[in-house]
Design a protein around this motif. Structure first.
Motif, PDB file in Angstrom:
ATOM      1  N   ASP A   1      84.512  49.267  50.829  1.00  0.00           N
ATOM      2  CA  ASP A   1      84.852  49.397  49.408  1.00  0.00           C
ATOM      3  C   ASP A   1      83.581  49.559  48.553  1.00  0.00           C
ATOM      4  OD1 ASP A   1      87.918  48.660  49.283  1.00  0.00           O
ATOM      5  OD2 ASP A   1      87.004  47.184  50.613  1.00  0.00           O
ATOM      6  N   LEU A   2      82.589  48.695  48.796  1.00  0.00           N
ATOM      7  CA  LEU A   2      81.416  48.679  47.937  1.00  0.00           C
ATOM      8  C   LEU A   2      80.494  49.865  48.163  1.00  0.00           C
ATOM      9  CD1 LEU A   2      82.519  45.766  47.622  1.00  0.00           C
ATOM     10  CD2 LEU A   2      80.157  45.004  47.332  1.00  0.00           C
ATOM     11  N   SER A   3      80.571  50.477  49.345  1.00  0.00           N
ATOM     12  CA  SER A   3      79.703  51.629  49.622  1.00  0.00           C
ATOM     13  C   SER A   3      80.154  52.874  48.879  1.00  0.00           C
ATOM     14  CB  SER A   3      79.684  51.916  51.123  1.00  0.00           C
ATOM     15  OG  SER A   3      80.975  52.366  51.544  1.00  0.00           O
ATOM     16  N   GLY A   4      81.401  52.855  48.383  1.00  0.00           N
ATOM     17  CA  GLY A   4      81.921  54.018  47.669  1.00  0.00           C
ATOM     18  C   GLY A   4      82.704  54.976  48.545  1.00  0.00           C
ATOM     19  N   ILE A   5      82.676  54.751  49.870  1.00  0.00           N
ATOM     20  CA  ILE A   5      83.396  55.650  50.787  1.00  0.00           C
ATOM     21  C   ILE A   5      84.883  55.676  50.471  1.00  0.00           C
ATOM     22  CG2 ILE A   5      84.086  56.010  53.195  1.00  0.00           C
ATOM     23  CD1 ILE A   5      81.255  56.836  52.626  1.00  0.00           C
ATOM     24  N   ASP A   6      85.453  54.501  50.197  1.00  0.00           N
ATOM     25  CA  ASP A   6      86.889  54.421  49.916  1.00  0.00           C
ATOM     26  C   ASP A   6      87.245  55.218  48.661  1.00  0.00           C
ATOM     27  OD1 ASP A   6      89.510  53.179  50.570  1.00  0.00           O
ATOM     28  OD2 ASP A   6      89.247  52.263  48.603  1.00  0.00           O
ATOM     29  N   VAL A   7      86.410  55.100  47.618  1.00  0.00           N
ATOM     30  CA  VAL A   7      86.674  55.832  46.374  1.00  0.00           C
ATOM     31  C   VAL A   7      86.469  57.329  46.580  1.00  0.00           C
ATOM     32  CG1 VAL A   7      85.956  56.125  43.957  1.00  0.00           C
ATOM     33  CG2 VAL A   7      86.059  53.831  44.967  1.00  0.00           C
ATOM     34  N   MET A   8      85.478  57.690  47.385  1.00  0.00           N
ATOM     35  CA  MET A   8      85.261  59.105  47.691  1.00  0.00           C
ATOM     36  C   MET A   8      86.492  59.714  48.354  1.00  0.00           C
ATOM     37  SD  MET A   8      81.341  58.926  49.115  1.00  0.00           S
ATOM     38  CE  MET A   8      81.215  60.660  49.553  1.00  0.00           C
ATOM     39  N   ARG A   9      87.070  58.967  49.277  1.00  0.00           N
ATOM     40  CA  ARG A   9      88.278  59.458  49.940  1.00  0.00           C
ATOM     41  C   ARG A   9      89.422  59.641  48.944  1.00  0.00           C
ATOM     42  NH1 ARG A   9      87.851  55.365  55.141  1.00  0.00           N
ATOM     43  NH2 ARG A   9      86.581  56.735  56.483  1.00  0.00           N
ATOM     44  N   LYS A  10      89.541  58.704  48.030  1.00  0.00           N
ATOM     45  CA  LYS A  10      90.653  58.764  47.073  1.00  0.00           C
ATOM     46  C   LYS A  10      90.502  59.941  46.110  1.00  0.00           C
ATOM     47  CE  LYS A  10      91.647  53.795  47.165  1.00  0.00           C
ATOM     48  NZ  LYS A  10      91.601  52.517  46.419  1.00  0.00           N
ATOM     49  N   ILE A  11      89.314  60.137  45.561  1.00  0.00           N
ATOM     50  CA  ILE A  11      89.151  61.259  44.636  1.00  0.00           C
ATOM     51  C   ILE A  11      89.276  62.585  45.371  1.00  0.00           C
ATOM     52  CG2 ILE A  11      86.622  61.320  44.804  1.00  0.00           C
ATOM     53  CD1 ILE A  11      88.751  61.985  41.652  1.00  0.00           C
ATOM     54  N   LEU A  12      88.819  62.602  46.639  1.00  0.00           N
ATOM     55  CA  LEU A  12      88.959  63.810  47.448  1.00  0.00           C
ATOM     56  C   LEU A  12      90.444  64.173  47.623  1.00  0.00           C
ATOM     57  CD1 LEU A  12      87.674  65.998  49.272  1.00  0.00           C
ATOM     58  CD2 LEU A  12      87.909  64.387  51.180  1.00  0.00           C
TER      59      LEU A  12
ATOM     60  N   ALA B   1      85.126  57.535  39.418  1.00  0.00           N
ATOM     61  CA  ALA B   1      85.175  58.798  40.160  1.00  0.00           C
ATOM     62  C   ALA B   1      85.436  59.914  39.172  1.00  0.00           C
ATOM     63  CB  ALA B   1      86.274  58.752  41.218  1.00  0.00           C
ATOM     64  N   ARG B   2      84.726  61.043  39.341  1.00  0.00           N
ATOM     65  CA  ARG B   2      84.882  62.164  38.423  1.00  0.00           C
ATOM     66  C   ARG B   2      85.014  63.480  39.182  1.00  0.00           C
ATOM     67  NH1 ARG B   2      83.441  61.286  33.071  1.00  0.00           N
ATOM     68  NH2 ARG B   2      82.459  59.261  32.609  1.00  0.00           N
ATOM     69  N   PHE B   3      85.767  64.389  38.580  1.00  0.00           N
ATOM     70  CA  PHE B   3      85.853  65.758  39.094  1.00  0.00           C
ATOM     71  C   PHE B   3      85.938  66.685  37.890  1.00  0.00           C
ATOM     72  CE2 PHE B   3      88.674  69.398  40.039  1.00  0.00           C
ATOM     73  CZ  PHE B   3      87.872  70.057  40.952  1.00  0.00           C
ATOM     74  N   GLU B   4      85.035  67.684  37.858  1.00  0.00           N
ATOM     75  CA  GLU B   4      85.040  68.651  36.756  1.00  0.00           C
ATOM     76  C   GLU B   4      84.231  69.876  37.179  1.00  0.00           C
ATOM     77  OE1 GLU B   4      84.258  68.799  31.915  1.00  0.00           O
ATOM     78  OE2 GLU B   4      83.452  67.127  33.112  1.00  0.00           O
ATOM     79  N   ASN B   5      84.770  71.039  36.836  1.00  0.00           N
ATOM     80  CA  ASN B   5      84.088  72.305  37.153  1.00  0.00           C
ATOM     81  C   ASN B   5      83.754  72.432  38.645  1.00  0.00           C
ATOM     82  OD1 ASN B   5      84.127  73.081  34.418  1.00  0.00           O
ATOM     83  ND2 ASN B   5      82.238  71.902  34.028  1.00  0.00           N
ATOM     84  N   GLY B   6      84.654  71.955  39.473  1.00  0.00           N
ATOM     85  CA  GLY B   6      84.475  72.105  40.921  1.00  0.00           C
ATOM     86  C   GLY B   6      83.517  71.128  41.543  1.00  0.00           C
ATOM     87  N   LYS B   7      83.006  70.177  40.760  1.00  0.00           N
ATOM     88  CA  LYS B   7      82.067  69.190  41.281  1.00  0.00           C
ATOM     89  C   LYS B   7      82.651  67.796  41.141  1.00  0.00           C
ATOM     90  CE  LYS B   7      77.923  71.946  40.352  1.00  0.00           C
ATOM     91  NZ  LYS B   7      76.590  71.987  39.700  1.00  0.00           N
ATOM     92  N   ALA B   8      82.297  66.926  42.100  1.00  0.00           N
ATOM     93  CA  ALA B   8      82.850  65.568  42.108  1.00  0.00           C
ATOM     94  C   ALA B   8      81.747  64.564  42.377  1.00  0.00           C
ATOM     95  CB  ALA B   8      83.946  65.446  43.160  1.00  0.00           C
ATOM     96  N   SER B   9      81.918  63.361  41.829  1.00  0.00           N
ATOM     97  CA  SER B   9      80.939  62.298  42.039  1.00  0.00           C
ATOM     98  C   SER B   9      81.626  60.946  41.918  1.00  0.00           C
ATOM     99  CB  SER B   9      79.809  62.383  41.002  1.00  0.00           C
ATOM    100  OG  SER B   9      80.339  62.166  39.695  1.00  0.00           O
ATOM    101  N   VAL B  10      80.996  59.936  42.532  1.00  0.00           N
ATOM    102  CA  VAL B  10      81.451  58.554  42.384  1.00  0.00           C
ATOM    103  C   VAL B  10      80.219  57.698  42.154  1.00  0.00           C
ATOM    104  CG1 VAL B  10      83.469  58.860  43.867  1.00  0.00           C
ATOM    105  CG2 VAL B  10      81.329  58.068  44.876  1.00  0.00           C
ATOM    106  N   GLY B  11      80.370  56.643  41.355  1.00  0.00           N
ATOM    107  CA  GLY B  11      79.233  55.761  41.116  1.00  0.00           C
ATOM    108  C   GLY B  11      79.545  54.732  40.053  1.00  0.00           C
ATOM    109  N   LEU B  12      78.667  53.721  39.977  1.00  0.00           N
ATOM    110  CA  LEU B  12      78.814  52.653  38.996  1.00  0.00           C
ATOM    111  C   LEU B  12      78.344  53.160  37.640  1.00  0.00           C
ATOM    112  CD1 LEU B  12      79.669  49.639  38.989  1.00  0.00           C
ATOM    113  CD2 LEU B  12      77.223  49.080  39.150  1.00  0.00           C
ATOM    114  N   GLN B  13      79.155  52.899  36.602  1.00  0.00           N
ATOM    115  CA  GLN B  13      78.811  53.371  35.261  1.00  0.00           C
ATOM    116  C   GLN B  13      78.952  52.238  34.251  1.00  0.00           C
ATOM    117  OE1 GLN B  13      80.807  56.941  34.076  1.00  0.00           O
ATOM    118  NE2 GLN B  13      80.298  58.047  35.954  1.00  0.00           N
TER     119      GLN B  13
END
Length: 813
Positions: free
Chosen positions: A671-682, A745-757
């Protein structure tokens, strides 16, 4: 005069014989009672014959056991009487059988005539036993050997009755007979030359019908071990029910197509005399049973029953040499007839390019050889192809007198089979429209019978069969919810959910009748050792209709099985994100398999647990909207952690609390590594129509490298303690900026990212409390104000409810 016939199960042992006698004595007036052999005796005699022919001395053991069984029945049934005469009769019969089999053993062969003689003893023994018991109760009983009354030709094994001679003998005997009850053995008769013959398997029914027709009986009663003819085989279709009333023709069709409660030829003699037939249960004599008469009186249902014949082979003759050539069918059928083979199914293409027939599988090679030999000239000229032979098939049939008055039944039948991935190999429908038959794979019979029965007899209830892999936090809650809501689903949604299989990493357990959900833990503990391959093999072997595989694990190995399930028309419901976040080609293949085999593939809980995020997104896309931007907090566990991470609390303790309360994976690093969130936004990106791979998503991790590199859960927690100052610094910075920490998690203009904000007070994410998730969809229709979905996004109960909702979606399809 009433004629009663008691089947093998009705006289299987002394207790059953007593029940049969109670039935006989409770029926007033004069009666003729026809008796079958004790249950299993004819099969045992046939086995002994085969062993003797193969010079296998075990036939002697079979005879010893059979003789012992008959002696025991006599001794228990008539303990206080002198049974020496009856015992002597049975002993003499077995001496004769043994002598004939000894000769068979020496010669290695047995004539059809001798075969009939041996098989006849089953009915002779049972009828004598029942007569002796009935005689001990009342003196007004007589015994008559059916061979004195029913005369046949010498087609041993399936002799044809000479009705003129037989009717005279039957009427002459009963004109003089004054007994209230007359006992006769079924199945057996005698040729004009004085040889014992048999009337075919199930011939006891036929014996009773011949006698009933000859005597113009008031009615014929067939007493068996079920409450009549059923809408389908109750051993294969649990929801099958007894048919109250049915016509002669409907009953003949059903019995021809495998309804074993009634021997197909039975109805012909009584049909001509319009004698009603009742099929009754010896063990439940007060049940109404099934009434068979000239007209069906129970209802106007177009379909009265669904039946099947197993072990069918399909032989197809095709080629240009068939087109427009007169007499081809006659030659084909003649070749088969000369081999003494019965054709049970015929269909021919309107183009006349092919004709196919269905026969019993055991006769297939002989039929193929005969047909190929007859058409060898045309085959040599390549005008006709050699016969194409297919085995391991069955025939299923819809039967109903009123089918001809209802449009669309064929379409309903075949669309139902198609939706359930049952491939139809051939179709036939008679001009009377009383029967629609289809040839299918033998392995699909149970599924086909159940879905057709559901379609034509259970419009108000749909049966779902569930196989649940993973019964820990989420799986346990799901089973609890299924148990709690069972009555509600049945009463309000007309869904009956049956959990057939469950497994965890240690054990697995199956129960085709449904696992008791109030005791599933004990059932699982006493189950077999867990094996994923064995689990899937059992599901495939059962081949149940409306099957749903539910994956509550995080296992890559289990996720790799989805393709195999979908290709078998087994729906898949999963909260395991691995499959849908694997390589795009794999994700796409799962979608294609789902469509091709009409097997739903639902994974709502992959994102947002029980929140309807994916379902809402699907509806947007299906309605023509287009997603341009996604902003989301997709980790309930991370949101829980950062919402509870306050001054004075260590980050390590909050993560440990989240793990203990079930908000994180067993190893929280996922969860904390961001892998889980990456999978979800993907998954959301792909469901929006964009073919992205996970390595295209930028991951701005907030964890120090040593924490990320921890190789075990224990090492991970130890590293969190060692880097406590790093996490305190993150918190202090957020406090200084009057912001809250959110993993976005964000997706816009064909690009995606995850991170603490760092989220300020004006942002919709700022007030996201507890373990809640939130998703903002910016689309063509929601361009300025995004479509917002918000709610609890973690926890076993809400995840289970999301899985449950997917199961209900499938049930409502």
């Amino acid at each position: 005069m009433k004629v009663l016939k008691f089947g093998g199960t009705s006289v299987a042992n002394e207790q059953n014989i007593k029940k049969a006698i109670a039935v006989i004595q409770n029926i007033p007036g004069k009666k003729v009672v026809v008796v079958s052999a004790l249950a299993g005796v004819t099969d045992s005699l046939s086995e002994a014959i085969n062993q003797a022919k193969n010079r296998d001395l075990r036939y002697k053991n079979i005879l010893t056991e059979l003789q012992k069984r008959h002696y025991e029945v006599v001794q228990k049934l008539l303990p206080d009487q002198d049974n020496s005469e009856l015992q002597s009769y049975i002993k003499s019969g077995f001496v004769t059988i043994a002598s004939l089999l000894d000769g068979c053993f020496l010669l290695g062969e047995l004539s059809a005539k001798t075969n009939d003689t041996i098989l006849s003893y089953g009915e002779l023994f049972s009828s004598r036993i029942l007569f002796a018991k009935l005689q001990s109760n009342t003196g007004k009983v007589a015994y008559c050997d059916s061979r004195e009354l029913i005369k046949t030709n010498e087609q041993f094994g399936n002799a044809a009755v000479d009705f003129e001679t037989s009717n005279y003998a039957i009427q002459y005997y009963f004109d003089k007979n004054q007994a209230n009850s007359t006992i006769l053995p079924g199945f057996i008769a005698e040729s004009h030359n004085g040889h014992t013959t048999t009337l075919g398997r199930g011939g006891s029914d036929y014996t009773a019908a011949v006698i009933a027709a000859s005597l113009d009986a008031v009615e014929l009663q067939i007493w068996t071990d079920v409450n009549g003819m059923y809408t389908a085989n109750p051993k294969l279709v649990k929801q099958a029910r007894a048919i109250a009333g049915i016509s002669y023709k409907e009953a003949m069709e059903l019995s021809h197509f495998g309804a074993k409660v009634l021997y197909a030829p039975t109805l012909q003699p009584v049909l001509n005399k319009n004698i009603p037939v009742y099929i009754k249960n010896t063990f439940d004599p007060d049940a109404p049973g099934t009434h068979i008469a000239s007209d069906s009186t129970s209802s106007n249902e177009p379909v009265k029953g669904i039946s099947h014949i197993e072990n069918i082979a399909l032989l197809t003759l095709e080629g240009s040499g068939l087109i427009g050539v007169a007499g081809v069918s006659e030659k084909l059928f003649g070749a088969v007839a000369r081999e003494g083979i019965n054709i049970v199914f015929i269909t021919q293409a309107s183009s006349e390019h092919s004709i196919c027939i269905g026969i019993q599988e055991e006769q297939a090679q002989r039929a193929k050889k005969a047909i190929d030999m007859l058409f060898q000239y045309e085959i040599r000229l390549q005008k006709i192809k050699p016969v194409y032979l297919e085995k391991n098939l069955s025939i299923i049939a819809l039967v109903g007198e009123n089918m001809k008055n209802h449009q669309g039944l064929s379409g309903k039948m075949f669309s139902t089979l198609g939706r359930n991935n049952v491939n139809v190999r051939a179709i036939a429908q008679g001009a009377s429209e009383r029967n629609i038959s289809a040839v299918i794979d033998k392995k699909d019979v149970v599924k086909a019978l159940n879905v057709l029965h559901e379609c034509f007899f259970e419009d108000d209830i749909k049966q779902l069969h569930l196989f649940i892999c993973g019964v820990g936090n989420v799986g346990g809650k799901l089973l609890e919810q299924l148990h709690q809501q069972a009555d509600y689903l049945r009463d309000n949604l007309k869904l009956n959910l049956r959990v057939v299989g469950i497994s965890n990493s240690r054990k697995l357990h199956f129960d085709v009748d449904g696992i008791a959900l109030d005791n599933w833990k004990a059932a699982l503990e006493s189950g077999e050792d867990s094996n994923p391959e064995h689990f899937i093999n059992r599901i495939e072997a059962l081949n149940l209709p409306n099957s749903i595989f539910i994956d509550n694990t995080a296992s890559e190995k289990i996720a790799s099985l989805y393709k195999r399930f979908l290709a078998q028309n087994v729906a898949v419901v999963t909260c395991n994100k691995i499959a849908c976040s694997s390589e795009y080609s794999e994700y796409e293949q799962l979608k294609k398999l789902s469509k091709k085999y009409n097997a739903p593939f639902l994974f709502e809980t992959n994102v947002g647990a029980g929140l309807p995020i994916i379902d809402t997104l699907k509806n947007l896309i299906a309605s023509g909207d287009k997603v341009h931007q996604i902003q989301a907090v997709l980790s309930g566990s991370l949101n829980f952690i950062f919402n509870n991470f306050k001054s004075g609390k260590s980050f390590h303790d909050i993560v440990l609390q989240a793990q203990q309360e079930g908000y994180t994976e067993p190893n929280p690093k996922l969860d904390l590594s961001g892998i889980d969130v990456m999978r979800k936004i993907l998954i959301l990106i792909r469901e929006s129509g964009y073919p992205m791979e996970i390595d295209a998503i930028a991951n701005d991790s907030f964890l120090p490298d040593p924490v990320l590199q921890a190789e075990s859960t224990a090492a991970f927690f130890e590293s969190l303690q060692q880097h406590a100052s790093h996490f305190e610094a993150l918190y202090n910075k957020a406090e200084q900026q009057s912001c809250r920490l959110k993993y976005v998690a964000r997706f816009e203009n064909g690009k995606a990212s995850v991170g603490l904000q760092y989220i300020n007070k004006e942002h919709p994410f700022y007030h996201l409390e507890g373990k809640d998730n939130i998703v903002l969809f910016y689309t063509d229709r929601y361009a300025e104000q995004p479509l917002q979905i918000k709610g609890a996004g973690a926890g076993a109960a809400v995840t289970a409810s999301g899985v449950f909702a997917d199961v209900i979606r499938i049930g409502n399809l």
